[in-house]
Design a protein around this motif. Sequence first.
Motif, PDB file in Angstrom:
ATOM      1  N   THR A  73      -0.984   8.628   4.232  1.00 30.53           N
ATOM      2  CA  THR A  73      -2.328   8.343   3.722  1.00 30.53           C
ATOM      3  C   THR A  73      -3.228   7.591   4.849  1.00 30.53           C
ATOM      4  OG1 THR A  73      -1.495   6.083   3.059  1.00 30.53           O
ATOM      5  CG2 THR A  73      -1.269   7.847   1.547  1.00 30.53           C
ATOM      6  N   GLU A  74      -4.513   7.274   4.515  1.00 29.70           N
ATOM      7  CA  GLU A  74      -5.332   6.653   5.376  1.00 29.70           C
ATOM      8  C   GLU A  74      -4.983   4.972   5.993  1.00 29.70           C
ATOM      9  OE1 GLU A  74      -8.317   6.345   8.084  1.00 29.70           O
ATOM     10  OE2 GLU A  74      -7.789   8.022   6.832  1.00 29.70           O
ATOM     11  N   GLU A  75      -4.374   4.441   4.817  1.00 29.04           N
ATOM     12  CA  GLU A  75      -3.500   3.244   5.071  1.00 29.04           C
ATOM     13  C   GLU A  75      -2.394   3.550   6.025  1.00 29.04           C
ATOM     14  OE1 GLU A  75      -4.250   4.260   2.269  1.00 29.04           O
ATOM     15  OE2 GLU A  75      -6.026   2.974   1.567  1.00 29.04           O
ATOM     16  N   GLY A  76      -1.490   4.446   5.595  1.00 29.78           N
ATOM     17  CA  GLY A  76      -0.183   4.730   6.307  1.00 29.78           C
ATOM     18  C   GLY A  76      -0.732   4.992   7.805  1.00 29.78           C
ATOM     19  N   ARG A  77      -1.661   5.769   8.113  1.00 27.48           N
ATOM     20  CA  ARG A  77      -2.090   6.156   9.561  1.00 27.48           C
ATOM     21  C   ARG A  77      -2.313   4.993  10.183  1.00 27.48           C
ATOM     22  NH1 ARG A  77      -4.394  10.779   7.456  1.00 27.48           N
ATOM     23  NH2 ARG A  77      -6.384   9.855   6.976  1.00 27.48           N
ATOM     24  N   ARG A  78      -3.269   4.008   9.651  1.00 26.87           N
ATOM     25  CA  ARG A  78      -3.380   2.810  10.346  1.00 26.87           C
ATOM     26  C   ARG A  78      -2.211   1.802  10.810  1.00 26.87           C
ATOM     27  NH1 ARG A  78      -8.313   2.859   6.791  1.00 26.87           N
ATOM     28  NH2 ARG A  78      -7.121   1.329   5.487  1.00 26.87           N
ATOM     29  N   PHE A  79      -1.466   1.919   9.476  1.00 28.23           N
ATOM     30  CA  PHE A  79      -0.127   0.946   9.710  1.00 28.23           C
ATOM     31  C   PHE A  79       0.645   1.665  10.746  1.00 28.23           C
ATOM     32  CE2 PHE A  79       4.165   0.082   8.193  1.00 28.23           C
ATOM     33  CZ  PHE A  79       4.156  -1.511   8.219  1.00 28.23           C
ATOM     34  N   HIS A  80       0.955   2.944  10.706  1.00 24.58           N
ATOM     35  CA  HIS A  80       1.725   3.547  11.903  1.00 24.58           C
ATOM     36  C   HIS A  80       1.092   3.375  13.334  1.00 24.58           C
ATOM     37  CE1 HIS A  80       2.980   7.036  14.039  1.00 24.58           C
ATOM     38  NE2 HIS A  80       4.288   6.883  13.784  1.00 24.58           N
ATOM     39  N   ALA A  81      -0.162   3.544  13.386  1.00 25.38           N
ATOM     40  CA  ALA A  81      -0.764   3.046  14.697  1.00 25.38           C
ATOM     41  C   ALA A  81      -0.435   1.757  15.132  1.00 25.38           C
ATOM     42  CB  ALA A  81      -2.227   3.702  14.597  1.00 25.38           C
ATOM     43  N   VAL A 117       0.937  -1.319  -0.026  1.00 22.11           N
ATOM     44  CA  VAL A 117       0.075   0.071  -0.084  1.00 22.11           C
ATOM     45  C   VAL A 117       0.923   1.337   0.101  1.00 22.11           C
ATOM     46  CG1 VAL A 117      -1.935  -1.160   1.331  1.00 22.11           C
ATOM     47  CG2 VAL A 117      -0.141   0.022   2.505  1.00 22.11           C
ATOM     48  N   ARG A 118       0.379   2.396  -0.548  1.00 22.45           N
ATOM     49  CA  ARG A 118       1.045   3.642  -0.485  1.00 22.45           C
ATOM     50  C   ARG A 118       0.782   4.099   0.847  1.00 22.45           C
ATOM     51  NH1 ARG A 118      -1.803   6.461  -3.295  1.00 22.45           N
ATOM     52  NH2 ARG A 118      -2.400   8.302  -1.834  1.00 22.45           N
ATOM     53  N   LEU A 119       2.134   4.597   1.629  1.00 14.84           N
ATOM     54  CA  LEU A 119       1.852   4.913   2.986  1.00 14.84           C
ATOM     55  C   LEU A 119       2.016   6.584   3.175  1.00 14.84           C
ATOM     56  CD1 LEU A 119       4.227   2.238   4.523  1.00 14.84           C
ATOM     57  CD2 LEU A 119       1.907   2.267   4.816  1.00 14.84           C
ATOM     58  N   PHE A 120       2.660   6.995   2.076  1.00  8.40           N
ATOM     59  CA  PHE A 120       2.739   8.689   2.238  1.00  8.40           C
ATOM     60  C   PHE A 120       2.173   9.170   0.914  1.00  8.40           C
ATOM     61  CE2 PHE A 120       6.172   7.425   5.307  1.00  8.40           C
ATOM     62  CZ  PHE A 120       5.917   8.088   6.287  1.00  8.40           C
ATOM     63  N   ASP A 121       1.634  10.490   1.008  1.00  5.21           N
ATOM     64  CA  ASP A 121       1.271  11.361   0.252  1.00  5.21           C
ATOM     65  C   ASP A 121       2.366  12.443  -0.124  1.00  5.21           C
ATOM     66  OD1 ASP A 121      -1.061  10.229  -0.860  1.00  5.21           O
ATOM     67  OD2 ASP A 121      -2.203  11.155   0.725  1.00  5.21           O
ATOM     68  N   ARG A 122       3.064  12.408  -1.080  1.00 11.84           N
ATOM     69  CA  ARG A 122       4.203  13.406  -1.045  1.00 11.84           C
ATOM     70  C   ARG A 122       3.898  14.455  -2.125  1.00 11.84           C
ATOM     71  NH1 ARG A 122       5.101   7.907  -1.379  1.00 11.84           N
ATOM     72  NH2 ARG A 122       6.757   6.955  -0.561  1.00 11.84           N
ATOM     73  N   SER A 123       4.164  15.634  -1.681  1.00 14.00           N
ATOM     74  CA  SER A 123       4.207  16.953  -2.429  1.00 14.00           C
ATOM     75  C   SER A 123       5.493  17.509  -2.231  1.00 14.00           C
ATOM     76  CB  SER A 123       2.815  17.624  -2.195  1.00 14.00           C
ATOM     77  OG  SER A 123       3.222  18.467  -0.853  1.00 14.00           O
ATOM     78  N   PRO A 124       5.727  18.610  -3.102  1.00 15.01           N
ATOM     79  CA  PRO A 124       6.959  19.527  -2.913  1.00 15.01           C
ATOM     80  C   PRO A 124       6.986  20.100  -1.559  1.00 15.01           C
ATOM     81  CG  PRO A 124       6.081  19.814  -4.924  1.00 15.01           C
ATOM     82  CD  PRO A 124       5.088  19.098  -4.369  1.00 15.01           C
ATOM     83  N   ARG A 125       5.846  20.410  -0.775  1.00 17.24           N
ATOM     84  CA  ARG A 125       5.807  21.043   0.440  1.00 17.24           C
ATOM     85  C   ARG A 125       5.753  20.308   1.663  1.00 17.24           C
ATOM     86  NH1 ARG A 125       2.239  26.610  -0.536  1.00 17.24           N
ATOM     87  NH2 ARG A 125       3.258  27.516  -1.965  1.00 17.24           N
ATOM     88  N   ALA A 126       5.093  19.013   1.249  1.00 14.98           N
ATOM     89  CA  ALA A 126       4.922  18.208   2.708  1.00 14.98           C
ATOM     90  C   ALA A 126       4.865  16.651   2.202  1.00 14.98           C
ATOM     91  CB  ALA A 126       3.501  18.803   3.232  1.00 14.98           C
ATOM     92  N   VAL A 127       4.915  15.901   3.196  1.00  8.75           N
ATOM     93  CA  VAL A 127       4.786  14.396   3.158  1.00  8.75           C
ATOM     94  C   VAL A 127       3.867  14.107   4.154  1.00  8.75           C
ATOM     95  CG1 VAL A 127       5.842  12.255   3.419  1.00  8.75           C
ATOM     96  CG2 VAL A 127       7.202  14.192   2.486  1.00  8.75           C
ATOM     97  N   THR A 128       2.783  13.542   3.828  1.00  8.11           N
ATOM     98  CA  THR A 128       1.747  13.325   4.919  1.00  8.11           C
ATOM     99  C   THR A 128       1.202  11.870   4.737  1.00  8.11           C
ATOM    100  OG1 THR A 128       0.062  13.969   3.267  1.00  8.11           O
ATOM    101  CG2 THR A 128       0.684  15.639   5.041  1.00  8.11           C
ATOM    102  N   MET A 136      -6.477   7.347  18.781  1.00  2.00           N
ATOM    103  CA  MET A 136      -6.067   8.001  19.712  1.00  2.00           C
ATOM    104  C   MET A 136      -4.648   7.672  20.069  1.00  2.00           C
ATOM    105  SD  MET A 136      -8.278   7.041  23.050  1.00  2.00           S
ATOM    106  CE  MET A 136      -8.268   5.276  23.687  1.00  2.00           C
ATOM    107  N   MET A 137      -4.075   6.341  19.867  1.00  2.59           N
ATOM    108  CA  MET A 137      -2.873   5.967  19.930  1.00  2.59           C
ATOM    109  C   MET A 137      -1.841   6.041  19.010  1.00  2.59           C
ATOM    110  SD  MET A 137      -3.220   5.137  23.213  1.00  2.59           S
ATOM    111  CE  MET A 137      -1.452   4.391  23.495  1.00  2.59           C
ATOM    112  N   ALA A 138      -2.405   6.695  17.999  1.00  4.98           N
ATOM    113  CA  ALA A 138      -1.131   6.853  16.858  1.00  4.98           C
ATOM    114  C   ALA A 138      -0.023   7.618  17.251  1.00  4.98           C
ATOM    115  CB  ALA A 138      -1.955   7.559  15.689  1.00  4.98           C
ATOM    116  N   GLY A 139       0.822   7.039  17.337  1.00  3.41           N
ATOM    117  CA  GLY A 139       2.152   7.940  17.901  1.00  3.41           C
ATOM    118  C   GLY A 139       2.498   8.418  19.222  1.00  3.41           C
ATOM    119  N   VAL A 140       1.678   7.830  20.124  1.00  4.94           N
ATOM    120  CA  VAL A 140       1.825   8.323  21.478  1.00  4.94           C
ATOM    121  C   VAL A 140       1.824   6.882  22.363  1.00  4.94           C
ATOM    122  CG1 VAL A 140       0.364  10.139  21.072  1.00  4.94           C
ATOM    123  CG2 VAL A 140      -0.711   8.212  22.056  1.00  4.94           C
ATOM    124  N   ASP A 141       2.397   7.247  23.416  1.00  6.84           N
ATOM    125  CA  ASP A 141       2.526   6.002  24.372  1.00  6.84           C
ATOM    126  C   ASP A 141       1.443   6.003  25.538  1.00  6.84           C
ATOM    127  OD1 ASP A 141       5.427   5.530  23.790  1.00  6.84           O
ATOM    128  OD2 ASP A 141       5.543   7.541  24.560  1.00  6.84           O
TER     129      ASP A 141
END
Length: 300
Positions: free
Chosen positions: A63-71, A50-61, A138-143
């Motif tokens: 994706t919805e799948e990426g947020r779930r995977f990161h969480a 799956v694509r995990l990041f949306d890339r643009s010249p200004r930012a890297v964010t 709510m636990m995405a990226g936090v302890d």
Amino acid sequence: MGFDARLLTGIGVLAAVVEAGNFVRAGEVLGLTPSGVSRAVARLEARVGVRLFDRSPRAVTLTEEGRRFHAQVTPLLAGLEEAALDAAGAAATVDGRLRVSVDPWFARMVLAPRLPDFTARYPGLVLDMTVSNHREEMMAGVDVAVRFGPPDVASLIARKLLETRVLTCAAPDYLARRGTPAAPQDLEGHEGVLFRNPQTGLPFGWEFHRGAERVTVAVAGRVVMDDPSVAVAACVAGQGVFQSFELGLGPWLASGQLVQVLPDWAEERYPLYAYHPSRHLPPAKVRAFLDFVQEVAVGA
């Protein structure tokens, strides 16, 4: 999917990009070039399909799948970090970076005034706090996450911190203009300051509890808020009647800026829970924060 050491490397790069905000800063942290970071992310995306990041010249964010995977992988990375600390004999040391997500009302009215005590107690700890009342991811990226309301996340360990009453209040000048309700049904003719449920997007209903009695009132209002501190400020200014947690409301009641309405119907209670990933032994820094939050919550 068989284990591949490169998968773990890619997950580490993913976490660094999320924390740093872009490939350049992540590369500086990891000792890689931006193109090296980009290739590592591309390999990870190819590995998981799956694509995990949306890339643009200004930012890297993410994706919805990426947020779930990161969480999902963040608690696993924390577990690996804990295992490494344990192997080094440092599992009992409260230091490093602790990422927490805390309900706005509790953060502002209870926790923030006591933070100097916490940081003085643990000088080697860096606290990275996000303020939010949302529960989705709510636990995405936090302890640790702290939220009001009954627990509903089965995959997490939930620790009950307290229960607080729900009070109905208004400013004295508002009551002088509109009259003081003598029964819950009297509020149907009043102006309410409504609070939006972050899960449904709709205003919370108003309930009144007295012993075994339960009364629901359809309170109308032209102002809907999603921040309780702002709602209390509007209530103090005379906008209308508001329902708030008793926890943290003391200063306004003691000063007379707010007056409790229908005190005989104020037996509804709402819980506050702390959440952390389901592991047998949370890191020392998580245990220290949970103990401190429990301490300040009970004393508030």
